[in-house]
Motif scaffolding. Structure first.
Motif, PDB file in Angstrom:
ATOM      1  N   ILE A  44     -32.026 -40.274  24.503  1.00 21.24           N
ATOM      2  CA  ILE A  44     -31.108 -39.187  24.876  1.00 21.24           C
ATOM      3  C   ILE A  44     -30.661 -39.398  26.321  1.00 21.24           C
ATOM      4  O   ILE A  44     -29.471 -39.382  26.629  1.00 21.24           O
ATOM      5  CB  ILE A  44     -31.778 -37.808  24.727  1.00 21.24           C
ATOM      6  CG1 ILE A  44     -32.003 -37.471  23.242  1.00 21.24           C
ATOM      7  CG2 ILE A  44     -30.923 -36.720  25.383  1.00 21.24           C
ATOM      8  CD1 ILE A  44     -32.811 -36.198  23.004  1.00 21.24           C
ATOM      9  N   THR A  45     -31.640 -39.638  27.221  1.00 21.62           N
ATOM     10  CA  THR A  45     -31.285 -39.682  28.639  1.00 21.62           C
ATOM     11  C   THR A  45     -30.540 -40.964  29.015  1.00 21.62           C
ATOM     12  O   THR A  45     -29.851 -40.983  30.028  1.00 21.62           O
ATOM     13  CB  THR A  45     -32.536 -39.509  29.528  1.00 21.62           C
ATOM     14  OG1 THR A  45     -33.558 -40.388  29.078  1.00 21.62           O
ATOM     15  CG2 THR A  45     -33.033 -38.085  29.482  1.00 21.62           C
ATOM     16  N   VAL A  46     -30.650 -42.000  28.179  1.00 20.90           N
ATOM     17  CA  VAL A  46     -29.940 -43.228  28.538  1.00 20.90           C
ATOM     18  C   VAL A  46     -28.425 -42.989  28.561  1.00 20.90           C
ATOM     19  O   VAL A  46     -27.704 -43.606  29.354  1.00 20.90           O
ATOM     20  CB  VAL A  46     -30.313 -44.398  27.596  1.00 20.90           C
ATOM     21  CG1 VAL A  46     -29.699 -44.231  26.218  1.00 20.90           C
ATOM     22  CG2 VAL A  46     -29.887 -45.725  28.203  1.00 20.90           C
ATOM     23  N   TYR A  47     -27.963 -42.046  27.740  1.00 20.66           N
ATOM     24  CA  TYR A  47     -26.534 -41.716  27.797  1.00 20.66           C
ATOM     25  C   TYR A  47     -26.164 -41.184  29.179  1.00 20.66           C
ATOM     26  O   TYR A  47     -25.127 -41.537  29.739  1.00 20.66           O
ATOM     27  CB  TYR A  47     -26.176 -40.658  26.744  1.00 20.66           C
ATOM     28  CG  TYR A  47     -26.111 -41.189  25.336  1.00 20.66           C
ATOM     29  CD1 TYR A  47     -24.953 -41.793  24.860  1.00 20.66           C
ATOM     30  CD2 TYR A  47     -27.185 -41.069  24.474  1.00 20.66           C
ATOM     31  CE1 TYR A  47     -24.886 -42.278  23.561  1.00 20.66           C
ATOM     32  CE2 TYR A  47     -27.134 -41.549  23.177  1.00 20.66           C
ATOM     33  CZ  TYR A  47     -25.979 -42.147  22.735  1.00 20.66           C
ATOM     34  OH  TYR A  47     -25.911 -42.629  21.454  1.00 20.66           O
ATOM     35  N   GLY A  48     -27.021 -40.317  29.715  1.00 17.37           N
ATOM     36  CA  GLY A  48     -26.772 -39.763  31.044  1.00 17.37           C
ATOM     37  C   GLY A  48     -26.737 -40.855  32.099  1.00 17.37           C
ATOM     38  O   GLY A  48     -25.870 -40.875  32.973  1.00 17.37           O
ATOM     39  N   PHE A  49     -27.681 -41.783  31.982  1.00 19.71           N
ATOM     40  CA  PHE A  49     -27.784 -42.881  32.951  1.00 19.71           C
ATOM     41  C   PHE A  49     -26.536 -43.764  32.895  1.00 19.71           C
ATOM     42  O   PHE A  49     -25.927 -44.084  33.923  1.00 19.71           O
ATOM     43  CB  PHE A  49     -29.042 -43.692  32.625  1.00 19.71           C
ATOM     44  CG  PHE A  49     -29.273 -44.887  33.510  1.00 19.71           C
ATOM     45  CD1 PHE A  49     -29.672 -44.731  34.822  1.00 19.71           C
ATOM     46  CD2 PHE A  49     -29.114 -46.173  33.010  1.00 19.71           C
ATOM     47  CE1 PHE A  49     -29.910 -45.839  35.633  1.00 19.71           C
ATOM     48  CE2 PHE A  49     -29.345 -47.281  33.807  1.00 19.71           C
ATOM     49  CZ  PHE A  49     -29.737 -47.119  35.130  1.00 19.71           C
ATOM     50  N   VAL A  50     -26.127 -44.120  31.691  1.00 20.57           N
ATOM     51  CA  VAL A  50     -24.977 -45.013  31.537  1.00 20.57           C
ATOM     52  C   VAL A  50     -23.681 -44.310  31.966  1.00 20.57           C
ATOM     53  O   VAL A  50     -22.850 -44.885  32.679  1.00 20.57           O
ATOM     54  CB  VAL A  50     -24.879 -45.530  30.079  1.00 20.57           C
ATOM     55  CG1 VAL A  50     -23.581 -46.283  29.854  1.00 20.57           C
ATOM     56  CG2 VAL A  50     -26.069 -46.428  29.762  1.00 20.57           C
ATOM     57  N   LEU A  51     -23.519 -43.049  31.559  1.00 17.71           N
ATOM     58  CA  LEU A  51     -22.304 -42.325  31.938  1.00 17.71           C
ATOM     59  C   LEU A  51     -22.240 -42.120  33.450  1.00 17.71           C
ATOM     60  O   LEU A  51     -21.168 -42.249  34.048  1.00 17.71           O
ATOM     61  CB  LEU A  51     -22.234 -40.974  31.221  1.00 17.71           C
ATOM     62  CG  LEU A  51     -21.948 -41.060  29.711  1.00 17.71           C
ATOM     63  CD1 LEU A  51     -21.989 -39.679  29.061  1.00 17.71           C
ATOM     64  CD2 LEU A  51     -20.591 -41.724  29.455  1.00 17.71           C
ATOM     65  N   THR A  52     -23.377 -41.819  34.060  1.00 22.15           N
ATOM     66  CA  THR A  52     -23.408 -41.672  35.521  1.00 22.15           C
ATOM     67  C   THR A  52     -22.976 -42.973  36.181  1.00 22.15           C
ATOM     68  O   THR A  52     -22.154 -42.974  37.113  1.00 22.15           O
ATOM     69  CB  THR A  52     -24.835 -41.309  36.000  1.00 22.15           C
ATOM     70  OG1 THR A  52     -25.247 -40.117  35.360  1.00 22.15           O
ATOM     71  CG2 THR A  52     -24.876 -41.111  37.502  1.00 22.15           C
ATOM     72  N   GLY A  53     -23.525 -44.077  35.677  1.00 21.19           N
ATOM     73  CA  GLY A  53     -23.177 -45.382  36.240  1.00 21.19           C
ATOM     74  C   GLY A  53     -21.691 -45.656  36.105  1.00 21.19           C
ATOM     75  O   GLY A  53     -21.041 -46.103  37.057  1.00 21.19           O
ATOM     76  N   ALA A  54     -21.142 -45.370  34.914  1.00 19.86           N
ATOM     77  CA  ALA A  54     -19.717 -45.628  34.677  1.00 19.86           C
ATOM     78  C   ALA A  54     -18.861 -44.766  35.605  1.00 19.86           C
ATOM     79  O   ALA A  54     -17.912 -45.255  36.240  1.00 19.86           O
ATOM     80  CB  ALA A  54     -19.371 -45.337  33.218  1.00 19.86           C
ATOM     81  N   PHE A  55     -19.217 -43.495  35.710  1.00 19.14           N
ATOM     82  CA  PHE A  55     -18.518 -42.542  36.583  1.00 19.14           C
ATOM     83  C   PHE A  55     -18.526 -43.055  38.034  1.00 19.14           C
ATOM     84  O   PHE A  55     -17.495 -43.090  38.710  1.00 19.14           O
ATOM     85  CB  PHE A  55     -19.243 -41.193  36.459  1.00 19.14           C
ATOM     86  CG  PHE A  55     -18.731 -40.102  37.337  1.00 19.14           C
ATOM     87  CD1 PHE A  55     -17.499 -39.511  37.103  1.00 19.14           C
ATOM     88  CD2 PHE A  55     -19.517 -39.618  38.387  1.00 19.14           C
ATOM     89  CE1 PHE A  55     -17.041 -38.478  37.910  1.00 19.14           C
ATOM     90  CE2 PHE A  55     -19.072 -38.589  39.192  1.00 19.14           C
ATOM     91  CZ  PHE A  55     -17.829 -38.020  38.963  1.00 19.14           C
ATOM     92  N   PHE A  56     -19.702 -43.519  38.479  1.00 15.17           N
ATOM     93  CA  PHE A  56     -19.853 -43.983  39.855  1.00 15.17           C
ATOM     94  C   PHE A  56     -19.026 -45.247  40.104  1.00 15.17           C
ATOM     95  O   PHE A  56     -18.313 -45.351  41.115  1.00 15.17           O
ATOM     96  CB  PHE A  56     -21.342 -44.242  40.135  1.00 15.17           C
ATOM     97  CG  PHE A  56     -21.620 -44.757  41.518  1.00 15.17           C
ATOM     98  CD1 PHE A  56     -21.446 -43.939  42.623  1.00 15.17           C
ATOM     99  CD2 PHE A  56     -22.076 -46.055  41.714  1.00 15.17           C
ATOM    100  CE1 PHE A  56     -21.711 -44.404  43.904  1.00 15.17           C
ATOM    101  CE2 PHE A  56     -22.338 -46.530  42.997  1.00 15.17           C
ATOM    102  CZ  PHE A  56     -22.156 -45.708  44.092  1.00 15.17           C
ATOM    103  N   VAL A  57     -19.098 -46.177  39.162  1.00 16.38           N
ATOM    104  CA  VAL A  57     -18.381 -47.439  39.368  1.00 16.38           C
ATOM    105  C   VAL A  57     -16.867 -47.211  39.321  1.00 16.38           C
ATOM    106  O   VAL A  57     -16.113 -47.800  40.107  1.00 16.38           O
ATOM    107  CB  VAL A  57     -18.834 -48.500  38.334  1.00 16.38           C
ATOM    108  CG1 VAL A  57     -17.933 -49.721  38.376  1.00 16.38           C
ATOM    109  CG2 VAL A  57     -20.280 -48.914  38.608  1.00 16.38           C
TER     110      VAL A  57
END
Ligand SMILES: Nc1nc2c(c(=O)[nH]1)N[C@H]1C(S)=C(S)[C@@H](COP(=O)(O)O)O[C@H]1N2
Ligand SMILES: [Mo]
Length: 555
Positions: free
Chosen positions: A160-173
């Motif tokens: 579940i939380t990996v989605y948060g991690f990946v989306l945060t990364g994408a948002f940041f980049v």
């Protein structure tokens, strides 16, 4: 709530909760050279040439914004969001790790070949020692949900939380690339590397360089550390995570070879976790030592002053993160079914669209067969199975019933006349180990052609002679769609010999795009049904019912 009765207590809170880490001498030497080597070089440089002189960069002359600077809202929010999700991933990752507390650089997972283990136990040679026996306890204080053999719940949190991690990364980049902020992370001159080394020499000799004001620029080593965290460690975590998927590995074995194979990917995934923890420790220490209140204002409020607002709000943020661990702990034990369903809601549709479409396509040879193949599960104790076993399964009849035109009872010879095939494949257990073996038997496709399922049949259930972890009958299900894939087999032989007792005699299932628990051993009967919801607790199998495993584990 999960009843913590005697049976659950015995599994999750065993008497032996010792924690030991053993590292192979070679791995120790490697770490020693990797860490101590640069430090010794730094000392040598100091002894011969003295401390390097670092001229403060223009950016560090505080208050003269010569380039991109400051911390816009999207940097601050992704910093917090990343902190939140990364900790969840680390905590659940540790629970997953302890379910098979050994790491290897080879895909056979032969006991004794691990480079690190988190258990005081060596694998006994004189009796069957299953991977489940080998699982270890970890405190719920450092992991989610912690305890022993809670891999199902831990995976729910992880996925579940990996989605948060990946989306945060994408948002940041995306933020970086659509603004000038990327210049703060990406070196634009080779001089940065020399400066970074010199900065390291200062730290290693217990001197602080003249720290720039991070609002305007980072020191060179800091810049490279941030760069590596964002653009090396995070992508590596994601790529090695994917390289552990049975569906992906068995379709694209060469992808996984990039990381040294399935276990190389698992080891690297763990090393990235260690990398993140080291980064967090050093990062937080330096933040505290180089002007805590100012630094906290930067990253929390986006201001550059010495008031305490950022620090206070920062502590509130940290309290929220700590609270999330406690909440996650209680959700794990009071609402595990809800958690399992939440994970299914976000993962299952994605699997159906992506990994579940891949067809296994492995090219192992007999040379690749593992010398040791971890056994798992509980041997049947039923008298009828023992009698059949004693008689080489002469009187065994595989009953295939349910929604089929042609219900049958097949002896082993009958099964053989349906046509045999052989595959050498890599097995992936949910606990983390793998192994390569040759399986021979009747493809499920042949069986399906023989019994002719009715149009209303969607799911095949496999019932075992053996029991489950908590003593019920072991069963699991597959969609018909999945067992029609290549290499999906009712196996009668392993590595050229009739299935040994502990590996599922007389018949076991092989489905190569999923995890091991879907492959029922010691099969007694097969039933075609409309939906897995009609069986057991309705989750798709005994592990799904009792241990909150996934219905469709392509990862
Ligand atoms: N009947 C039964 N089948 C089972 C199990 C079990 O406990 N009971 N364990 C499963 C799990 S978790 C794995 S990883 C594989 C292990 O197969 P192996 O013993 O051949 O390694 O069998 C699966 N099939
Ligand atoms: Mo497993």
């Amino acid at each position: 709530m999960i009843a913590f009765d005697a049976a659950h207590q015995a599994v999750h809170y065993p008497e032996d909760r010792r924690f030991r880490i053993w590292v192979s001498p070679r791995a120790l030497l490697f770490v020693f050279v990797l860490v101590l080597g640069p430090v010794l070089l730094a000392w040598l440089q100091h002894a011969i040439f003295g401390l390097p002189h670092l001229s403060p960069s223009s950016a560090s002359a505080a208050g003269t914004p010569s380039g991109p600077h400051g911390f816009p809202f999207w940097v601050r929010w992704s910093h917090f969001s990343n902190l939140f999700f990364l900790f969840m991933l680390i905590r659940s990752g540790l629970s997953i790790l302890m379910d098979h507390p050994r790491l290897y650089w080879n895909d056979h997972c032969t006991p004794g070949t691990e480079w690190i283990r988190f258990t005081p136990l060596k694998v006994p040679k004189n009796r069957i020692w299953t991977a489940k026996d080998d699982a270890r306890y970890i405190s719920p204080i450092v992991s989610t949900p912690g305890y022993r053999h809670t891999v199902g719940i831990a995976r729910s949190w992880h996925f579940i939380t990996v989605y948060g991690f990946v989306l945060t990364g994408a948002f940041f980049v995306i933020g970086l690339l659509t603004s000038t902020q990327w210049e703060r992370l990406v070196p634009t001159s080779p001089g940065v590397f020399v400066q970074a080394w010199n900065t390291f020499v200062l730290y290693a000799n217990f001197h602080f360089p003249l720290e720039p004001n991070g609002f305007y620029g980072y020191n060179a080593l800091q810049q490279l550390a941030y760069l590596a965290t964002v653009f090396v460690m995070a992508p590596l975590a994601i790529l090695t995570g994917m390289a552990m998927s049975p569906a992906l590995v068995n379709r694209f074995p060469r992808y996984t070879k990039i990381f040294g194979g399935r276990q190389g990917a698992r080891s690297t995934h763990f090393l990235v976790l260690i990398g993140f923890i080291c980064f967090i420790v050093i990062h937080v220490t330096l933040i505290a030592l180089t002007g805590f209140e100012r630094n906290m204002n930067h990253i929390v409020l986006g201001t550059d002053d010495l008031r305490s607002g950022g620090m206070i709000l920062g502590f509130v943020g940290i309290a929220v993160v700590l609270l999330s661990w406690i909440v996650a702990h209680y959700i794990s034990w009071f609402f595990p079914r809800g958690l399992q369903h939440a994970q299914k809601a976000v993962t299952h549709p994605v699997m159906l669209l992506t990994l579940d479409r891949l067809h296994p396509r492995e090219h192992y040879t007999t040379k690749d067969i593992s010398p040791h193949f971890w056994p798992n599960g509980k041997m049947p104790v039923r008298e009828d199975w023992k009698r059949l076993m004693a008689d080489n399964f002469k009187d065994y009849r595989l009953k295939v019933t349910g929604l089929v035109e042609n219900p049958v009872e097949l002896s082993l010879d009958d099964l053989r006349t349906l046509g045999l095939e052989d595959n050498i494949t890599m097995h992936h257990c949910i606990q983390g180990w793998s192994g390569i073996a040759q399986w021979g038997g009747v493809s499920m496709r042949k069986l399906i052609e023989h019994v002719k399922p009715l149009p209303s049949a969607n799911v095949v259930a496999f019932y075992s002679f053996g029991g489950s972890l908590y003593g019920d009958l072991y069963y699991d299900t597959q969609t018909i769609f999945n067992v029609l894939k290549p290499e999906s087999l009712l196996a009668l032989t392993m590595n050229g010999s009739p299935l040994p007792a502990e590996y599922g005699a007389p018949v076991r299932l092989r489905v190569e795009n999923q995890l091991g628990y879907k492959m029922v051993k010691w099969i007694e009967r097969i039933e075609f049904v409309t939906s897995e919801k009609l069986l057991g607790e309705g989750e798709g199998g005994i592990n799904e019912d009792d241990e909150y495993f996934d219905l469709l584990p392509n990862i």
